[in-house]
Scaffold this motif. Structure first.
Motif, PDB file in Angstrom:
ATOM      1  N   THR A   1       0.817  -1.222   0.000  1.00 45.02           N
ATOM      2  CA  THR A   1       0.000   0.000   0.000  1.00 45.02           C
ATOM      3  C   THR A   1       0.850   1.271   0.000  1.00 45.02           C
ATOM      4  N   GLU A   2       2.091   1.160   0.460  1.00 43.49           N
ATOM      5  CA  GLU A   2       2.967   2.338   0.515  1.00 43.49           C
ATOM      6  C   GLU A   2       3.211   2.926  -0.869  1.00 43.49           C
ATOM      7  N   VAL A   3       3.168   2.096  -1.906  1.00 51.94           N
ATOM      8  CA  VAL A   3       3.353   2.578  -3.283  1.00 51.94           C
ATOM      9  C   VAL A   3       2.298   3.645  -3.594  1.00 51.94           C
ATOM     10  N   ILE A   4       1.061   3.352  -3.272  1.00 50.61           N
ATOM     11  CA  ILE A   4      -0.046   4.284  -3.545  1.00 50.61           C
ATOM     12  C   ILE A   4       0.010   5.471  -2.583  1.00 50.61           C
ATOM     13  N   ARG A   5       0.249   5.186  -1.307  1.00 48.65           N
ATOM     14  CA  ARG A   5       0.288   6.262  -0.300  1.00 48.65           C
ATOM     15  C   ARG A   5       1.387   7.277  -0.627  1.00 48.65           C
TER      16      ARG A   5
ATOM     17  N   GLN B   1       1.030  11.187  -1.405  1.00 48.28           N
ATOM     18  CA  GLN B   1       1.762  12.163  -0.595  1.00 48.28           C
ATOM     19  C   GLN B   1       2.468  13.196  -1.478  1.00 48.28           C
ATOM     20  N   VAL B   2       2.933  12.779  -2.640  1.00 51.04           N
ATOM     21  CA  VAL B   2       3.587  13.692  -3.593  1.00 51.04           C
ATOM     22  C   VAL B   2       2.628  14.817  -3.998  1.00 51.04           C
ATOM     23  N   VAL B   3       1.323  14.507  -4.072  1.00 58.27           N
ATOM     24  CA  VAL B   3       0.331  15.531  -4.435  1.00 58.27           C
ATOM     25  C   VAL B   3      -0.349  16.111  -3.183  1.00 58.27           C
ATOM     26  N   GLN B   4       0.364  16.057  -2.057  1.00 59.16           N
ATOM     27  CA  GLN B   4      -0.047  16.679  -0.787  1.00 59.16           C
ATOM     28  C   GLN B   4      -1.247  16.027  -0.119  1.00 59.16           C
ATOM     29  N   CYS B   5      -1.405  14.719  -0.266  1.00 61.85           N
ATOM     30  CA  CYS B   5      -2.502  14.004   0.396  1.00 61.85           C
ATOM     31  C   CYS B   5      -1.927  13.031   1.418  1.00 61.85           C
ATOM     32  N   VAL B   6      -2.299  13.231   2.676  1.00 65.16           N
ATOM     33  CA  VAL B   6      -1.869  12.308   3.723  1.00 65.16           C
ATOM     34  C   VAL B   6      -2.933  11.229   3.899  1.00 65.16           C
ATOM     35  N   SER B   7      -2.510  10.101   4.445  1.00 60.18           N
ATOM     36  CA  SER B   7      -3.450   9.003   4.640  1.00 60.18           C
ATOM     37  C   SER B   7      -3.166   8.315   5.964  1.00 60.18           C
ATOM     38  N   GLU B   8      -4.152   7.575   6.406  1.00 58.55           N
ATOM     39  CA  GLU B   8      -4.029   6.833   7.649  1.00 58.55           C
ATOM     40  C   GLU B   8      -4.463   5.391   7.379  1.00 58.55           C
ATOM     41  N   VAL B   9      -3.638   4.446   7.818  1.00 56.38           N
ATOM     42  CA  VAL B   9      -3.860   3.034   7.552  1.00 56.38           C
ATOM     43  C   VAL B   9      -4.660   2.389   8.684  1.00 56.38           C
TER      44      VAL B   9
ATOM     45  N   ILE C   1      -5.034  -3.796   4.137  1.00 62.17           N
ATOM     46  CA  ILE C   1      -5.799  -3.634   2.895  1.00 62.17           C
ATOM     47  C   ILE C   1      -6.709  -2.395   2.870  1.00 62.17           C
ATOM     48  N   PHE C   2      -6.724  -1.612   3.931  1.00 59.02           N
ATOM     49  CA  PHE C   2      -7.649  -0.469   3.970  1.00 59.02           C
ATOM     50  C   PHE C   2      -6.969   0.769   4.533  1.00 59.02           C
ATOM     51  N   PHE C   3      -7.131   1.905   3.821  1.00 57.94           N
ATOM     52  CA  PHE C   3      -6.667   3.179   4.355  1.00 57.94           C
ATOM     53  C   PHE C   3      -7.577   4.309   3.889  1.00 57.94           C
ATOM     54  N   ALA C   4      -7.532   5.400   4.630  1.00 55.92           N
ATOM     55  CA  ALA C   4      -8.333   6.581   4.315  1.00 55.92           C
ATOM     56  C   ALA C   4      -7.386   7.720   3.947  1.00 55.92           C
ATOM     57  N   VAL C   5      -7.810   8.532   2.974  1.00 59.60           N
ATOM     58  CA  VAL C   5      -6.974   9.607   2.446  1.00 59.60           C
ATOM     59  C   VAL C   5      -7.658  10.944   2.689  1.00 59.60           C
ATOM     60  N   GLU C   6      -6.876  11.915   3.169  1.00 57.15           N
ATOM     61  CA  GLU C   6      -7.364  13.282   3.338  1.00 57.15           C
ATOM     62  C   GLU C   6      -6.927  14.090   2.120  1.00 57.15           C
TER      63      GLU C   6
END
Length: 157
Positions: free
Chosen positions: A91-95, A99-107, A111-116
């Motif tokens: 999942t780190e590949v996608i996260r 993050q490069v486009v300024q979106c943080v996420s929480e795992v 198999i599941f994470f949420a993106v701000e």
């Protein structure tokens, strides 16, 4: 974190889990007497609320804990949920791409994470990244809390 923040209880039905869920999230105290708070967490499932939204919560009857009741003002931020379909996919590949486009996420788990997505970010760029992975059957994503600003981003492109 407790002098300026409180843990707030959010109770709601989750279609994903097919059950009533209780999620506890940190919120900045805006006006404790009025029960006004600003969400300072990325919700995993929650009601239609995003980081930075102002909301009203009430104290539970015999407790010092507050329970979310309604959103008062939207911040313009959005929350997207991502579930990984491909077994053993990192999942780190996608996260990291997000993050490069300024979106943080929480795992939540492997198999599941949420993106701000903050209001300053062009959501069409984020959606393009997620759609690329979805097309490859690596993930599925849901947009449970998409702000008016981010819906407008999609219409521009």
């Amino acid at each position: 974190m407790t002098a300026t923040h409180k843990k707030i209880i959010f109770k709601y039905y989750s279609d994903y889990l097919q059950d009533t869920i209780t999620e506890t999230m940190w919120a900045e105290i805006i006006d404790l007497e009025k029960g006004h708070f600003k969400l300072d967490n990325i919700p995993f499932f929650g009601p239609l609320i995003a980081t930075g939204d102002l909301f009203y919560a009430e104290k539970e009857a015999d407790d010092d804990r507050f329970v979310y009741k309604k959103t008062i003002q939207n911040s313009g931020n959005s929350i997207v949920q991502v579930i990984i379909l491909e077994k053993d996919f990192d999942t780190e590949v996608i996260r990291e791409k997000l993050q490069v486009v300024q979106c943080v996420s929480e795992v939540l788990n492997e198999i599941f994470f949420a993106v701000e997505i903050t209001k300053e970010v062009d959501y069409s760029i984020v959606k393009t990244i997620l759609t690329e992975f979805e097309t490859l059957s690596i993930l599925q994503f849901a947009e449970p809390c998409l702000s008016e600003k981010h819906r407008t981003d999609l219409l521009k492109n």
